[in-house]
Design a protein around this motif. Structure first.
Motif, short mmCIF file in Angstrom:
data_model
loop_
_atom_site.label_atom_id
_atom_site.label_comp_id
_atom_site.label_asym_id
_atom_site.label_seq_id
_atom_site.Cartn_x
_atom_site.Cartn_y
_atom_site.Cartn_z
N GLU A 1 0.83 -1.20 0.00
CA GLU A 1 0.00 0.00 0.00
C GLU A 1 0.86 1.26 0.00
OE1 GLU A 1 -3.94 1.66 2.32
OE2 GLU A 1 -2.43 0.63 3.52
N VAL A 2 0.39 2.26 -0.75
CA VAL A 2 1.00 3.59 -0.74
C VAL A 2 -0.07 4.56 -0.24
CG1 VAL A 2 2.04 5.43 -2.10
CG2 VAL A 2 2.53 3.05 -2.66
N ARG A 3 0.27 5.32 0.80
CA ARG A 3 -0.65 6.31 1.36
C ARG A 3 -0.01 7.68 1.30
NH1 ARG A 3 -1.28 3.82 7.15
NH2 ARG A 3 0.88 3.26 6.65
N GLY A 4 -0.81 8.72 1.14
CA GLY A 4 -0.20 10.03 1.04
C GLY A 4 -1.12 11.19 1.36
N PHE A 5 -0.50 12.30 1.77
CA PHE A 5 -1.14 13.61 1.85
C PHE A 5 -0.65 14.40 0.64
CE2 PHE A 5 -1.19 13.51 6.79
CZ PHE A 5 -2.31 12.71 6.76
N ASP A 6 -1.56 14.94 -0.14
CA ASP A 6 -1.21 15.64 -1.38
C ASP A 6 -1.64 17.09 -1.29
OD1 ASP A 6 -1.65 16.74 -4.13
OD2 ASP A 6 -0.87 14.78 -4.70
N ARG B 1 -9.70 10.93 -1.07
CA ARG B 1 -10.57 11.74 -0.22
C ARG B 1 -9.98 13.14 -0.11
NH1 ARG B 1 -12.46 7.71 4.78
NH2 ARG B 1 -13.25 6.02 3.43
N VAL B 2 -10.76 14.06 0.44
CA VAL B 2 -10.35 15.47 0.47
C VAL B 2 -10.56 16.06 1.86
CG1 VAL B 2 -10.74 17.77 -0.52
CG2 VAL B 2 -10.96 15.74 -1.96
N ARG B 3 -9.59 16.87 2.28
CA ARG B 3 -9.70 17.67 3.50
C ARG B 3 -9.51 19.14 3.14
NH1 ARG B 3 -11.31 17.51 7.94
NH2 ARG B 3 -9.46 17.98 9.20
N PRO B 4 -10.11 20.06 3.88
CA PRO B 4 -9.92 21.48 3.59
C PRO B 4 -8.45 21.89 3.68
CG PRO B 4 -11.74 21.17 5.11
CD PRO B 4 -11.06 19.84 4.99
N ALA B 5 -7.73 21.31 4.62
CA ALA B 5 -6.30 21.62 4.78
C ALA B 5 -5.61 20.41 5.40
CB ALA B 5 -6.11 22.85 5.66
N LEU B 6 -4.36 20.21 5.03
CA LEU B 6 -3.57 19.11 5.55
C LEU B 6 -2.37 19.65 6.33
CD1 LEU B 6 -3.58 16.74 2.45
CD2 LEU B 6 -4.72 16.31 4.63
N PRO B 7 -1.90 18.92 7.32
CA PRO B 7 -0.78 19.42 8.12
C PRO B 7 0.55 19.42 7.39
CG PRO B 7 -1.37 17.19 8.80
CD PRO B 7 -2.43 17.64 7.83
N MET B 8 0.68 18.61 6.33
CA MET B 8 1.94 18.51 5.60
C MET B 8 1.72 17.71 4.33
SD MET B 8 3.88 15.47 7.72
CE MET B 8 3.29 15.99 9.32
N ALA C 1 3.89 7.09 14.26
CA ALA C 1 3.07 8.28 14.50
C ALA C 1 2.52 8.83 13.19
CB ALA C 1 3.88 9.34 15.22
N LEU C 2 3.33 8.81 12.13
CA LEU C 2 2.87 9.29 10.82
C LEU C 2 1.79 8.38 10.27
CD1 LEU C 2 6.27 10.33 9.19
CD2 LEU C 2 4.53 11.83 10.19
N ASN C 3 1.92 7.07 10.49
CA ASN C 3 0.87 6.14 10.08
C ASN C 3 -0.45 6.47 10.76
OD1 ASN C 3 2.55 4.60 8.41
ND2 ASN C 3 3.14 3.20 10.05
N ALA C 4 -0.38 6.73 12.07
CA ALA C 4 -1.59 7.06 12.83
C ALA C 4 -2.18 8.39 12.37
CB ALA C 4 -1.26 7.12 14.32
N LEU C 5 -1.32 9.37 12.04
CA LEU C 5 -1.80 10.66 11.56
C LEU C 5 -2.56 10.50 10.25
CD1 LEU C 5 -1.91 13.76 11.62
CD2 LEU C 5 0.33 13.77 10.48
N PHE C 6 -2.01 9.68 9.34
CA PHE C 6 -2.70 9.47 8.07
C PHE C 6 -4.07 8.87 8.30
CE2 PHE C 6 -4.17 6.81 4.66
CZ PHE C 6 -4.11 7.66 3.57
N GLU C 7 -4.16 7.83 9.11
CA GLU C 7 -5.44 7.15 9.32
C GLU C 7 -6.45 8.08 9.96
OE1 GLU C 7 -6.17 4.46 7.94
OE2 GLU C 7 -4.17 3.79 7.35
N ALA C 8 -6.00 8.97 10.84
CA ALA C 8 -6.92 9.92 11.46
C ALA C 8 -7.47 10.91 10.44
CB ALA C 8 -6.20 10.67 12.59
N GLU C 9 -6.61 11.42 9.57
CA GLU C 9 -7.05 12.36 8.54
C GLU C 9 -7.93 11.65 7.51
OE1 GLU C 9 -6.73 15.60 8.32
OE2 GLU C 9 -5.52 15.84 10.12
N TRP C 10 -7.60 10.42 7.19
CA TRP C 10 -8.40 9.64 6.23
C TRP C 10 -9.83 9.46 6.76
CZ3 TRP C 10 -8.05 7.91 1.33
CH2 TRP C 10 -8.89 6.89 0.92
#
Length: 326
Positions: free
Chosen positions: A136-141, A196-203, A238-247
């Motif tokens: 799996e590849v996960r990302g904040f874009d 998926r989409v968020r109004p703003a991402l932390p990074m 911690a980054l894995n957990a951050l992604f899942e929370a934002e997802w």
């Protein structure tokens, strides 16, 4: 020039003969032998090799005379081959470094974080990360971008076909980036990417399996031409957990596309529903509170959730809050 030819993989003799042929077109073997100061037999073998490599050719009118193929074409092929070899070597080096870091993460924790500098190095590592992913590849874009629009699509498409899952949370600014939504994001979704989409991402971030993450180094509002590579560690967890929370908080892409523009106000029924939905009331309690029938309540709830692009009550509440409806 001779040193450059040798660096590209030619022997010293072949480099001498090609250089002589460049300045003496239509030369014979004997003339080239004299110009290079080598025996005719050696010169003849060199010309055979150069011809096979596409660097020299016989003239059409006299088969005993030779022409050099234009350096742009002849050397361009050699350079391309050498660049491919170097790219393969770098990829292998990175693979071995991954294994080395994984083996030494407990004996040398400092190796869990690596710093990349320069856009070319970052792009190369991103390509390696995508291509080497097995699950799996996960990302904040989010903008800005260092790769050309659509540059990673072929590699990602190949990985999707092989069964690798791609999940991306896009910043709303990514949807508004000129040409990106239509020519890259929607194409990736059509290929099988989950978005998926968020109004703003932390990074900005990309994670490969559970073994590596890349995040840019920023200073204030400015993104530097450098990035952190995070290897297996508590930080990566911690980054894995951050992604899942934002997802979990993000809205599916198709529902979010219409919210890049200003959202319309909710209608009267939705205004009544939203505070009760946010308060966690059940369908039955909402129906009693508003004096609606159970069927009417369910129908209006479904309409509201469809408009918000939400699959759960939690997502509906988050989407409504992001629109400023509650």
């Amino acid at each position: 020039m001779l040193d450059a030819l040798i660096a590209l993989g030619l022997s010293e003799l072949d480099g001498q003969v090609y250089s002589a042929l460049v300045v003496a077109p239509k030369a014979t073997v004997e003339e080239l032998s004299e110009a290079c100061g080598v025996p005719v037999q050696h010169c003849c073998k060199s010309l055979t090799r150069l011809t096979q490599q596409g660097m020299a050719t016989r003239t059409s009118t006299d088969r005993d005379r030779y022409l050099a193929v234009a350096p742009e074409a002849a050397l361009g092929t050699l350079i391309a081959h050498r660049e491919a070899e170097l790219h393969t070597a770098r990829t292998e080096m990175q693979r071995l470094m991954d294994l080395f870091r994984e083996a030494s993460q407990f004996t040398d924790p400092a190796r869990s974080v690596e710093v990349l500098t320069g856009g070319e190095a970052i792009v190369q590592r991103l390509e390696h990360l995508t291509g080497a992913s097995q699950h799996e590849v996960r990302g904040f874009d989010c903008p800005p971008y260092i790769q050309e629009l659509g540059a990673n699509l072929p590699r990602q498409r190949q990985q999707l076909k092989s069964g690798v899952r791609f999940r991306t949370v896009f910043d709303r600014d990514a949807l508004a980036w000129p040409g990106r939504l239509e020519n890259e994001i929607l194409v990736s979704v059509q290929d099988g990417e989950e978005a998926r989409v968020r109004p703003a991402l932390p990074m900005k971030m990309i994670i490969s399996d559970d073994r590596m993450a890349i995040i840019p180094i920023s200073f204030g509002d400015r993104v530097l031409d450098a990035a952190y590579v995070i290897h297996p560690s508590t930080l990566l967890q911690a980054l894995n957990a951050l992604f899942e929370a934002e997802w979990a908080r993000a809205v599916p892409l198709q529902a979010a596309i219409g919210t890049v523009q200003e959202s319309s106000e909710p209608d009267a029924d939705h205004r009544k529903l939203l505070p009760l939905l946010a308060a966690g009331l059940t369908d039955e309690s909402i129906a009693r509170s508003l004096g609606w029938s159970a069927r009417t309540t369910q129908r209006r709830l479904q309409t509201l959730m469809r408009e918000l692009g939400a699959g759960t009550r939690f997502q509906a509440g988050m989407a409504a809050r992001e629109r400023g409806w509650i």
